[in-house]
Design a protein around this motif. Structure first.
Motif, PDB file in Angstrom:
ATOM      1  N   THR A 169       0.845  -1.190   0.000  1.00  0.00           N
ATOM      2  CA  THR A 169       0.000   0.000   0.000  1.00  0.00           C
ATOM      3  C   THR A 169       0.880   1.238   0.000  1.00  0.00           C
ATOM      4  N   ILE A 170       0.467   2.233  -0.746  1.00  0.00           N
ATOM      5  CA  ILE A 170       1.178   3.510  -0.804  1.00  0.00           C
ATOM      6  C   ILE A 170       0.259   4.575  -0.215  1.00  0.00           C
ATOM      7  N   HIS A 171       0.765   5.316   0.773  1.00  0.00           N
ATOM      8  CA  HIS A 171      -0.014   6.331   1.475  1.00  0.00           C
ATOM      9  C   HIS A 171       0.557   7.726   1.250  1.00  0.00           C
ATOM     10  N   GLN A 172      -0.282   8.727   1.564  1.00  0.00           N
ATOM     11  CA  GLN A 172       0.174  10.104   1.521  1.00  0.00           C
ATOM     12  C   GLN A 172       1.393  10.254   2.420  1.00  0.00           C
ATOM     13  N   ASP A 173       2.361  11.033   1.978  1.00  0.00           N
ATOM     14  CA  ASP A 173       3.606  11.350   2.669  1.00  0.00           C
ATOM     15  C   ASP A 173       4.639  10.235   2.662  1.00  0.00           C
ATOM     16  N   ASP A 174       4.320   9.075   2.054  1.00  0.00           N
ATOM     17  CA  ASP A 174       5.363   8.066   1.866  1.00  0.00           C
ATOM     18  C   ASP A 174       6.432   8.652   0.947  1.00  0.00           C
TER      19      ASP A 174
ATOM     20  N   PRO B 268       8.673  -4.141  -3.072  1.00  0.00           N
ATOM     21  CA  PRO B 268       7.945  -3.016  -3.673  1.00  0.00           C
ATOM     22  C   PRO B 268       6.475  -2.996  -3.249  1.00  0.00           C
ATOM     23  N   ALA B 269       5.938  -1.800  -3.124  1.00  0.00           N
ATOM     24  CA  ALA B 269       4.510  -1.632  -2.862  1.00  0.00           C
ATOM     25  C   ALA B 269       3.728  -1.647  -4.165  1.00  0.00           C
ATOM     26  N   CYS B 270       4.427  -1.348  -5.280  1.00  0.00           N
ATOM     27  CA  CYS B 270       3.791  -1.324  -6.593  1.00  0.00           C
ATOM     28  C   CYS B 270       4.842  -1.621  -7.652  1.00  0.00           C
TER      29      CYS B 270
END
Length: 139
Positions: free
Chosen positions: A69-74, A102-104
């Protein structure tokens, strides 16, 4: 990855995420394309120049997988490579993450094309000068 051709850091900002604070899926393609454009400009020539002289690198297949998962401010590392190399095409892959996994992972297959007399595009072999910058990556 076969061999890194371009790497950069990217901070996920508010405009990159949905209302849940998770990356909006289409944005990873934009980040991936930026890596492709930067790599082309450094290793071969800017994409705008390629297009201006009647050549192109259209995408004929694309995918994105999200094992994380990729979140804001990563703050992500975007690491791109040439995953496969053919006569007239290549697979450009970008792994995105901030840890060991990797998250993506985004992939796009690009085919070298040149404008024909009718104004359309026809597939041609990758130029030698572009291949020269990629050949060592697949060995």
């Amino acid at each position: 990855m076969v061999g890194t051709v371009y790497e950069r850091s990217h901070r996920v900002v508010l405009g990159d995420v949905d209302t849940a604070g998770v990356v909006y899926f289409a944005n990873v393609f934009r980040w991936h394309e930026q890596n492709l454009s930067e790599w082309l400009a450094q290793a071969f020539e800017p994409l705008g120049s390629i297009l201006a002289r009647g050549s192109a690198l259209p995408v004929v297949a694309c995918s994105a997988e999200f094992p994380g998962t990729i979140h804001q401010d990563d703050v992500l590392t975007l690491e791109s490579c040439i995953a496969e190399l053919g006569t007239s095409s290549f697979l450009f892959r970008t792994a995105m993450g901030n840890g060991p996994s990797p998250a993506c992972v985004v992939e796009t297959r690009h085919v070298w094309c040149e404008r024909n007399a009718n104004g359309g595009f026809v597939s041609k072999p990758l130029p030698g000068s572009l291949l020269a910058g990629m050949d060592h990556l697949t060995k």
